[in-house]
Design an enzyme around this catalytic site. Structure first.
Site, PDB file in Angstrom:
ATOM      1  N   PRO A   1      -0.689  -5.011   2.513  1.00 47.46           N
ATOM      2  CG  PRO A   1       1.059  -6.927   2.537  1.00 47.46           C
ATOM      3  CD  PRO A   1      -0.231  -6.171   3.165  1.00 47.46           C
ATOM      4  N   GLY A   2      -0.640  -5.906  -0.788  1.00 44.40           N
ATOM      5  CA  GLY A   2      -0.615  -5.730  -1.693  1.00 44.40           C
ATOM      6  C   GLY A   2      -1.836  -7.719  -2.011  1.00 44.40           C
ATOM      7  N   GLY A   3      -2.748  -8.006  -1.119  1.00 39.61           N
ATOM      8  CA  GLY A   3      -2.942  -9.700  -1.111  1.00 39.61           C
ATOM      9  C   GLY A   3      -4.467  -9.065  -2.088  1.00 39.61           C
TER      10      GLY A   3
ATOM     11  CG  ASP B   1      -1.438   1.532   1.744  1.00 43.44           C
ATOM     12  OD1 ASP B   1      -0.473   1.724   3.021  1.00 43.44           O
ATOM     13  OD2 ASP B   1      -2.534   0.205   2.479  1.00 43.44           O
TER      14      ASP B   1
ATOM     15  CG  ASP C   1      -8.559  -5.093   4.478  1.00 44.83           C
ATOM     16  OD1 ASP C   1      -9.335  -5.365   5.351  1.00 44.83           O
ATOM     17  OD2 ASP C   1      -7.740  -5.887   4.652  1.00 44.83           O
TER      18      ASP C   1
ATOM     19  CE  LYS D   1     -10.145  -3.794   8.619  1.00 47.17           C
ATOM     20  NZ  LYS D   1      -9.276  -4.457   8.427  1.00 47.17           N
TER      21      LYS D   1
HETATM   22  C1  LIG Z   1      -5.211  -4.188   7.687  1.00 43.07           C
HETATM   23  S1  LIG Z   1      -3.995  -3.782   5.722  1.00 43.07           S
HETATM   24  C2  LIG Z   1      -4.953  -4.569   4.200  1.00 43.07           C
HETATM   25  C3  LIG Z   1      -4.486  -5.182   4.106  1.00 43.07           C
HETATM   26  C4  LIG Z   1      -4.200  -5.486   2.676  1.00 43.07           C
HETATM   27  N1  LIG Z   1      -6.017  -5.551   1.855  1.00 43.07           N
HETATM   28  C5  LIG Z   1      -4.064  -6.854   1.444  1.00 43.07           C
HETATM   29  O1  LIG Z   1      -4.565  -7.590   1.134  1.00 43.07           O
HETATM   30  O2  LIG Z   1      -3.187  -6.570   1.606  1.00 43.07           O
HETATM   31  C6  LIG Z   1      -4.359  -2.217   6.087  1.00 43.07           C
HETATM   32  C7  LIG Z   1      -4.368  -1.004   5.380  1.00 43.07           C
HETATM   33  O3  LIG Z   1      -4.674   0.227   5.044  1.00 43.07           O
HETATM   34  C8  LIG Z   1      -4.082   1.342   5.195  1.00 43.07           C
HETATM   35  N2  LIG Z   1      -4.763   2.188   5.263  1.00 43.07           N
HETATM   36  C9  LIG Z   1      -4.633   3.107   6.962  1.00 43.07           C
HETATM   37  N3  LIG Z   1      -5.236   3.872   6.270  1.00 43.07           N
HETATM   38  C10 LIG Z   1      -5.788   4.715   5.202  1.00 43.07           C
HETATM   39  C11 LIG Z   1      -5.643   5.448   4.592  1.00 43.07           C
HETATM   40  N4  LIG Z   1      -6.642   6.445   5.489  1.00 43.07           N
HETATM   41  N5  LIG Z   1      -5.906   5.506   3.207  1.00 43.07           N
HETATM   42  C12 LIG Z   1      -5.096   5.029   2.162  1.00 43.07           C
HETATM   43  N6  LIG Z   1      -4.102   3.702   3.201  1.00 43.07           N
HETATM   44  C13 LIG Z   1      -4.983   3.560   4.495  1.00 43.07           C
HETATM   45  C14 LIG Z   1      -2.338   0.819   6.062  1.00 43.07           C
HETATM   46  O4  LIG Z   1      -1.117   1.653   5.432  1.00 43.07           O
HETATM   47  C15 LIG Z   1      -2.649  -0.738   5.663  1.00 43.07           C
HETATM   48  O5  LIG Z   1      -1.207  -1.162   5.099  1.00 43.07           O
END
Ligand SMILES: C[S@@+](CC[C@H](N)C(=O)[O-])C[C@H]1O[C@@H](n2cnc3c(N)ncnc32)[C@H](O)[C@@H]1O
Length: 341
Positions: free
Chosen positions: A212-214, A230, A267, A297
């Site tokens: 969500p944008g942290g 995303d 991330d 991961k």
């Molecule tokens: C752990 S969250 C990220 C949190 C983010 N770093 C923050 O600080 O709010 C992981 C995100 O990766 C996104 N995601 C997973 N695979 C993706 C892809 N192939 N392309 C873009 N986003 C992806 C998911 O939709 C999810 O919102």
């Protein structure tokens, strides 16, 4: 022979011990508190030399260590435990005279140790002050570490850099600010500090898996322009930010002009091999020498094997500067990469 108490993230002590044994076959390691703390015996060389080597090529999973200079069985009687702690603080007098000291007191979950960390510090404070030392929380010349396990009390005095982290047990704490979008932001803040990589030095960032944008909010606060990728929604509080472009796309389907960014962060909650393919495929969008911060991961696979296979893949495109399991990493580690010039 000098012994140390080592700490890793919960559940990762076996990997930290395994990694140490592989890199330093001469040390002996044994578990203390399941999954988290262990003892490192450093037999053959002088500890200073070994610590220098450890810092030069810092292990991924070892988060913190301190030397065991005093060790005693942990009895039931709080007064005698207090006496032992005060005695150790007094024995440090010559080293701490006129200097600042942080007192870091921790215990394992199963320890009968009767004091909280502030209480433990306050017990030792008079003996340190009597020696002419100033007890402070941070940025000190010395750290006096106390760790109580189920059966024993371990204590040692060391320079913060020799502990790998100047936080108690390497548990880095950030103030939880109002309106924080996600706890994930702490990972990026910790990476910035641990890797010595001020984010404000960059100007154009690509954030993969941004919702969500942290991370995005940290980068925007540092004044960067951010392209956030995303398929998921970003937090409402970021809507209309002039420095932000949100592409609601799968990162695997995108390409950007060469050198469009000087920082790439990722991330993505994704199989680490896919992430590696996506990040490596987007490397040309980074300026040569540009940095990438990527969470890898571990997905319950053999962590050391997964990391070494992926490091080999990333190394085809990037110089690998650091790989570290940060305190804020759960089932993952964080990599700092630089696009090869
Ligand atoms: C752990 S969250 C990220 C949190 C983010 N770093 C923050 O600080 O709010 C992981 C995100 O990766 C996104 N995601 C997973 N695979 C993706 C892809 N192939 N392309 C873009 N986003 C992806 C998911 O939709 C999810 O919102």
């Amino acid at each position: 022979m000098m012994d140390f108490i080592g700490t890793a993230n919960p559940g990762f002590a076996p990997y930290a011990m395994d990694e140490l044994k592989r890199k330093h076959p001469e040390v002996a390691v044994s578990g203390i508190a399941p999954g988290e703390t262990f003892r490192i015996g450093c037999p053959s060389r002088t500890p200073d030399e070994w610590l220098r080597e450890l810092r030069r090529d810092e292990p991924i999973f070892l988060r913190h260590l301190f030397p065991v200079e005093a060790e005693s069985a942990l009895g039931e009687d709080a007064d005698s435990i207090a006496e032992t702690m005060i005695g150790f603080a007094a024995s440090c007098a010559d080293r701490v005279r006129g200097a600042t000291v942080a007192v870091q007191v921790r215990k394992s979950q199963d320890s009968p140790f009767p004091f909280g960390s502030a209480e433990g510090r306050d017990l030792m404070r008079p003996a340190l002050e009597a020696a002419g030392a100033e007890v402070a929380a941070r940025d000190t010349r010395w750290i006096l570490s106390v760790y109580a396990s189920k059966k024993s009390l371990y204590m040692g005095l060391s320079a913060p850099e020799d502990n790998l982290s100047d936080w108690p047990g390497g548990a880095v704490r950030f103030r939880r600010e109002e309106g924080l979008i996600s706890r994930a932001a702490f990972k990026l803040l910790e990476a910035e500090r641990t890797f010595g990589l001020p984010l404000g030095r960059f100007s154009r960032a690509l954030d993969l898996g941004a919702a969500p944008g942290g991370w995005t909010s940290v980068l925007l606060e540092r004044g960067l322009h951010v392209t956030a990728v995303d398929p998921a929604e970003m937090a409402d509080s970021l809507a209309g930010h002039p420095g932000l472009a949100h592409l609601r796309r799968n990162a695997a389907e995108l390409s950007f002009p060469p050198g469009a960014f000087d920082l790439l962060v990722s991330d993505m909650s994704w199989d680490p091999r896919h992430t590696c393919r996506i990040v490596s495929g987007l490397a040309p969008a980074l300026v040569p020498g540009g940095s990438a911060i990527v969470t890898l991961k571990l997905m319950h696979r053999k962590p050391l094997q997964t990391i070494s296979q992926l490091a080999e893949e990333y190394a085809k495109t990037f110089d690998i500067r650091r790989i570290k399991q940060l305190f804020h990493n759960r089932e993952e580690v964080t990599m700092w990469l630089k696009r090869r010039a």
